[in-house]
Design a protein around this motif. Structure first.
Motif, PDB file in Angstrom:
ATOM      1  N   VAL A 231      12.378  85.859  57.211  1.00 59.98           N
ATOM      2  CA  VAL A 231      13.555  86.734  57.229  1.00 59.98           C
ATOM      3  C   VAL A 231      13.077  88.171  57.061  1.00 59.98           C
ATOM      4  CG1 VAL A 231      15.736  87.327  56.114  1.00 59.98           C
ATOM      5  CG2 VAL A 231      14.979  84.946  56.169  1.00 59.98           C
ATOM      6  N   VAL A 232      13.506  89.043  57.976  1.00 58.76           N
ATOM      7  CA  VAL A 232      13.185  90.473  57.873  1.00 58.76           C
ATOM      8  C   VAL A 232      14.496  91.238  57.698  1.00 58.76           C
ATOM      9  CG1 VAL A 232      12.307  92.475  59.132  1.00 58.76           C
ATOM     10  CG2 VAL A 232      11.043  90.326  59.178  1.00 58.76           C
ATOM     11  N   ILE A 233      14.561  92.072  56.663  1.00 57.70           N
ATOM     12  CA  ILE A 233      15.764  92.878  56.403  1.00 57.70           C
ATOM     13  C   ILE A 233      15.404  94.345  56.568  1.00 57.70           C
ATOM     14  CG2 ILE A 233      17.548  93.484  54.720  1.00 57.70           C
ATOM     15  CD1 ILE A 233      17.003  90.788  53.327  1.00 57.70           C
ATOM     16  N   ALA A 234      16.060  95.019  57.522  1.00 62.20           N
ATOM     17  CA  ALA A 234      15.838  96.454  57.754  1.00 62.20           C
ATOM     18  C   ALA A 234      16.987  97.233  57.122  1.00 62.20           C
ATOM     19  CB  ALA A 234      15.775  96.735  59.257  1.00 62.20           C
ATOM     20  N   GLY A 235      16.644  98.128  56.203  1.00 55.11           N
ATOM     21  CA  GLY A 235      17.672  98.932  55.535  1.00 55.11           C
ATOM     22  C   GLY A 235      17.181  99.385  54.182  1.00 55.11           C
ATOM     23  N   GLU A 236      17.881 100.334  53.600  1.00 52.86           N
ATOM     24  CA  GLU A 236      17.564 100.854  52.265  1.00 52.86           C
ATOM     25  C   GLU A 236      18.839 100.860  51.438  1.00 52.86           C
ATOM     26  OE1 GLU A 236      15.213 101.352  50.430  1.00 52.86           O
ATOM     27  OE2 GLU A 236      13.486 101.498  51.739  1.00 52.86           O
ATOM     28  N   GLY A 237      18.694 100.915  50.119  1.00 58.33           N
ATOM     29  CA  GLY A 237      19.884 101.001  49.287  1.00 58.33           C
ATOM     30  C   GLY A 237      19.596 100.652  47.850  1.00 58.33           C
ATOM     31  N   PRO A 238      20.650 100.690  47.017  1.00 55.39           N
ATOM     32  CA  PRO A 238      20.468 100.546  45.569  1.00 55.39           C
ATOM     33  C   PRO A 238      19.946  99.183  45.132  1.00 55.39           C
ATOM     34  CG  PRO A 238      22.817 100.637  46.160  1.00 55.39           C
ATOM     35  CD  PRO A 238      22.045 101.004  47.381  1.00 55.39           C
ATOM     36  N   GLN A 239      20.086  98.144  45.976  1.00 54.59           N
ATOM     37  CA  GLN A 239      19.626  96.809  45.574  1.00 54.59           C
ATOM     38  C   GLN A 239      18.154  96.546  45.900  1.00 54.59           C
ATOM     39  OE1 GLN A 239      22.535  93.713  46.986  1.00 54.59           O
ATOM     40  NE2 GLN A 239      22.268  93.108  44.863  1.00 54.59           N
ATOM     41  N   ARG A 240      17.476  97.527  46.458  1.00 60.21           N
ATOM     42  CA  ARG A 240      16.104  97.314  46.940  1.00 60.21           C
ATOM     43  C   ARG A 240      15.195  96.698  45.865  1.00 60.21           C
ATOM     44  NH1 ARG A 240      12.354  99.103  51.462  1.00 60.21           N
ATOM     45  NH2 ARG A 240      10.485  98.054  50.758  1.00 60.21           N
ATOM     46  N   ALA A 241      15.150  97.326  44.694  1.00 57.00           N
ATOM     47  CA  ALA A 241      14.212  96.875  43.648  1.00 57.00           C
ATOM     48  C   ALA A 241      14.547  95.455  43.185  1.00 57.00           C
ATOM     49  CB  ALA A 241      14.241  97.838  42.466  1.00 57.00           C
ATOM     50  N   ALA A 242      15.841  95.165  42.989  1.00 54.54           N
ATOM     51  CA  ALA A 242      16.256  93.836  42.515  1.00 54.54           C
ATOM     52  C   ALA A 242      15.928  92.766  43.548  1.00 54.54           C
ATOM     53  CB  ALA A 242      17.754  93.836  42.205  1.00 54.54           C
ATOM     54  N   LEU A 243      16.162  93.057  44.822  1.00 53.93           N
ATOM     55  CA  LEU A 243      15.860  92.085  45.881  1.00 53.93           C
ATOM     56  C   LEU A 243      14.353  91.842  45.980  1.00 53.93           C
ATOM     57  CD1 LEU A 243      18.309  93.352  48.668  1.00 53.93           C
ATOM     58  CD2 LEU A 243      18.578  91.280  47.288  1.00 53.93           C
ATOM     59  N   GLN A 244      13.569  92.932  45.910  1.00 50.99           N
ATOM     60  CA  GLN A 244      12.106  92.801  46.015  1.00 50.99           C
ATOM     61  C   GLN A 244      11.554  91.973  44.856  1.00 50.99           C
ATOM     62  OE1 GLN A 244      10.202  94.035  48.696  1.00 50.99           O
ATOM     63  NE2 GLN A 244       8.725  92.640  47.751  1.00 50.99           N
ATOM     64  N   ARG A 245      12.126  92.197  43.673  1.00 52.03           N
ATOM     65  CA  ARG A 245      11.674  91.441  42.495  1.00 52.03           C
ATOM     66  C   ARG A 245      11.928  89.942  42.701  1.00 52.03           C
ATOM     67  NH1 ARG A 245      13.322  95.061  39.243  1.00 52.03           N
ATOM     68  NH2 ARG A 245      15.410  94.229  38.941  1.00 52.03           N
ATOM     69  N   ARG A 246      13.124  89.609  43.199  1.00 53.61           N
ATOM     70  CA  ARG A 246      13.438  88.190  43.446  1.00 53.61           C
ATOM     71  C   ARG A 246      12.512  87.586  44.506  1.00 53.61           C
ATOM     72  NH1 ARG A 246      19.190  85.822  44.783  1.00 53.61           N
ATOM     73  NH2 ARG A 246      17.821  84.004  44.968  1.00 53.61           N
ATOM     74  N   ILE A 247      12.264  88.350  45.579  1.00 52.08           N
ATOM     75  CA  ILE A 247      11.395  87.857  46.661  1.00 52.08           C
ATOM     76  C   ILE A 247      10.014  87.499  46.107  1.00 52.08           C
ATOM     77  CG2 ILE A 247      10.171  88.562  48.772  1.00 52.08           C
ATOM     78  CD1 ILE A 247      12.740  90.317  49.383  1.00 52.08           C
ATOM     79  N   ASP A 249       9.154  87.066  42.717  1.00 52.50           N
ATOM     80  CA  ASP A 249       9.204  86.065  41.643  1.00 52.50           C
ATOM     81  C   ASP A 249       9.417  84.656  42.186  1.00 52.50           C
ATOM     82  OD1 ASP A 249       8.889  88.127  39.905  1.00 52.50           O
ATOM     83  OD2 ASP A 249      10.947  88.144  39.135  1.00 52.50           O
ATOM     84  N   GLU A 250      10.236  84.547  43.234  1.00 51.61           N
ATOM     85  CA  GLU A 250      10.589  83.222  43.761  1.00 51.61           C
ATOM     86  C   GLU A 250       9.778  82.853  45.009  1.00 51.61           C
ATOM     87  OE1 GLU A 250      14.942  83.157  44.134  1.00 51.61           O
ATOM     88  OE2 GLU A 250      15.045  84.518  42.419  1.00 51.61           O
ATOM     89  N   GLU A 251       8.832  83.746  45.364  1.00 57.52           N
ATOM     90  CA  GLU A 251       7.947  83.525  46.521  1.00 57.52           C
ATOM     91  C   GLU A 251       8.744  83.143  47.775  1.00 57.52           C
ATOM     92  OE1 GLU A 251       5.051  80.680  45.225  1.00 57.52           O
ATOM     93  OE2 GLU A 251       3.986  82.146  43.983  1.00 57.52           O
ATOM     94  N   LEU A 252       9.692  84.008  48.116  1.00 61.02           N
ATOM     95  CA  LEU A 252      10.592  83.740  49.249  1.00 61.02           C
ATOM     96  C   LEU A 252      10.016  84.300  50.549  1.00 61.02           C
ATOM     97  CD1 LEU A 252      13.969  84.579  47.476  1.00 61.02           C
ATOM     98  CD2 LEU A 252      12.984  82.321  47.892  1.00 61.02           C
ATOM     99  N   PRO A 253      10.278  83.650  51.679  1.00 61.81           N
ATOM    100  CA  PRO A 253       9.764  84.115  52.974  1.00 61.81           C
ATOM    101  C   PRO A 253      10.634  85.236  53.550  1.00 61.81           C
ATOM    102  CG  PRO A 253      11.012  82.089  53.289  1.00 61.81           C
ATOM    103  CD  PRO A 253      11.043  82.378  51.813  1.00 61.81           C
ATOM    104  N   VAL A 254      10.712  86.329  52.796  1.00 65.17           N
ATOM    105  CA  VAL A 254      11.603  87.446  53.152  1.00 65.17           C
ATOM    106  C   VAL A 254      10.814  88.740  53.050  1.00 65.17           C
ATOM    107  CG1 VAL A 254      13.742  88.667  52.570  1.00 65.17           C
ATOM    108  CG2 VAL A 254      13.610  86.187  52.229  1.00 65.17           C
ATOM    109  N   ARG A 255      10.988  89.636  54.025  1.00 64.86           N
ATOM    110  CA  ARG A 255      10.340  90.951  53.979  1.00 64.86           C
ATOM    111  C   ARG A 255      11.396  92.050  54.069  1.00 64.86           C
ATOM    112  NH1 ARG A 255       5.887  92.627  58.025  1.00 64.86           N
ATOM    113  NH2 ARG A 255       6.061  94.465  56.697  1.00 64.86           N
TER     114      ARG A 255
END
Length: 375
Positions: A231-247, A249-255
């Motif tokens: 999964v590739v997500i293009a965009g910026e915003g206030p949730q960036r840090a929280a989403l990156q941390r989850r990706i 910590d949970e070793e998710l296939p998301v960039r």
């Protein structure tokens, strides 16, 4: 259509007001500006300087006036000055519309408002937004809504004239060179790390209402696939840090790849487009996906059904399992995949063109500015 600067008559002068401006409304104002100027209308675009850098309103023939997105007295005064000899003011989005109402004060200048999306807020701020909506709806001569839901909302909120807006999807404006625009899909996929695995694409600001938390939940469920989709997500915003941390910590296939100016190329290289939230009433991603013949999986929220009809896989909102299963089904069913591609092409052909969009807006302007004959 005839020019709006006939002999002996000065051309119609309009002011377009844009707030922070999401991608959809900014691209719409750019397209509208270009079409209006081509028809002899003078256009001033009042928008933050960064919006002009991204969308080059001056390049479309407009005069650009920098107006900050805040409602402080300075920005309202700048807007008031820009609207001084306007024949008509057209504001896009709730906050820009509210600033336009303040700037016009008691003037008789007609105000047209386009609501591109429903404004999102929680708690006390939600109450404030409802007050702003009511003030704007009552002050506007015409409210144009990009979906039936928004038109109904404007009527309920006190609009005296609310109509469905034609909004054509502007052709992509590539800021990169033509050789980059034509990059082969394999090269794009290699850059993103999606060789030999499905590429799933989401685009939009990293805000809570976009549904990216749900997308991360769903990605757990397709981790067991072989190969695992990226999964590739293009965009910026206030949730960036929280989403990156989850990706991480949970070793998710998301960039998360941040803001990109090559979204059409990324999307064209993808196997599926994903719209997990109801952030936009008339989703730009959904339109670009169908135009590019990339099947779409979307949460059934906002105006998505009205926009895509049966040309997408629509799933209940706030249900990560249903979303994940819809993705897996589509990847496993080449027949359904091809049928959705064809349905997307047919659905996209029913949407208004840029020319039709400009023509509708111009007919509204004419209604509000032409002198009526004496009876």
């Amino acid at each position: 259509m005839s020019s709006h600067s006939p002999h002996g008559q000065s051309p119609l002068r309009t002011v377009q007001v844009l707030g922070g401006g999401n991608a959809g409304s900014s691209a719409h104002v750019r397209s509208l500006t270009s079409g209006l100027v081509a028809r002899g209308v003078r256009v001033t675009v009042c928008a933050p300087a960064e919006a002009d850098r991204l969308y080059d309103f001056a390049g479309a023939g407009a005069e650009h006036v920098h107006v900050p997105r805040s409602s402080d007295p300075g920005s309202v005064a700048a807007l008031r000055a820009a609207c001084t000899d306007a024949d008509l003011v057209h504001a896009h989005g709730l906050h820009a519309s509210f600033r336009a109402v303040l700037a016009l004060g008691g003037r008789r200048t007609p105000l047209v408002v386009t609501w591109h999306n429903r404004a999102h807020a929680e708690g006390a701020r939600a109450h404030l937004l409802r007050l702003l909506e009511r003030r704007v709806a009552k002050a506007a001569a015409v409210v144009l809504g990009t979906t039936s839901d928004l038109v109904d909302r404007a009527r309920r909120t006190g609009a005296r004239d609310a109509r469905l807006a034609a909004v054509g999807l502007p052709a992509p404006r590539h800021t990169e060179g033509p050789e980059d625009a034509e990059r082969p899909h394999s090269k794009v996929r290699a850059e993103l790390g999606a060789i030999g695995r499905p590429l799933l694409m989401a685009v939009g600001s990293l805000d809570r209402h976009r549904g990216y938390e749900l997308l991360l939940d769903a990605s757990h469920l397709w981790c067991r696939l072989d190969p695992v989709p990226l999964v590739v997500i293009a965009g910026e915003g206030p949730q960036r840090a929280a989403l990156q941390r989850r990706i991480e910590d949970e070793e998710l296939p998301v960039r998360l790849v941040g803001l990109r100016d090559d979204v059409p190329a990324l999307l064209a290289a993808a196997d599926l487009a994903l719209l997990p939230g109801g952030g936009e009433s008339r989703s730009v991603l959904a339109q670009e996906a169908l135009h590019a013949r990339v099947p779409l999986v979307a949460a059934l929220a906002g105006g998505i059904r009205e926009l895509v009809g049966d040309a997408a896989e629509l799933v209940p909102p706030d249900d990560p399992r249903a979303f994940a299963e819809a993705v897996v089904r589509l990847l496993d069913d080449p027949g359904r995949y091809e049928r959705l591609r064809d349905a997307g092409t047919r659905q996209a052909a029913t949407w208004p063109t840029e020319d039709e969009t400009v023509a509708q807006v111009l007919s509204v302007y004419d209604e509000l500015t032409q002198p009526r004959p004496m009876i």
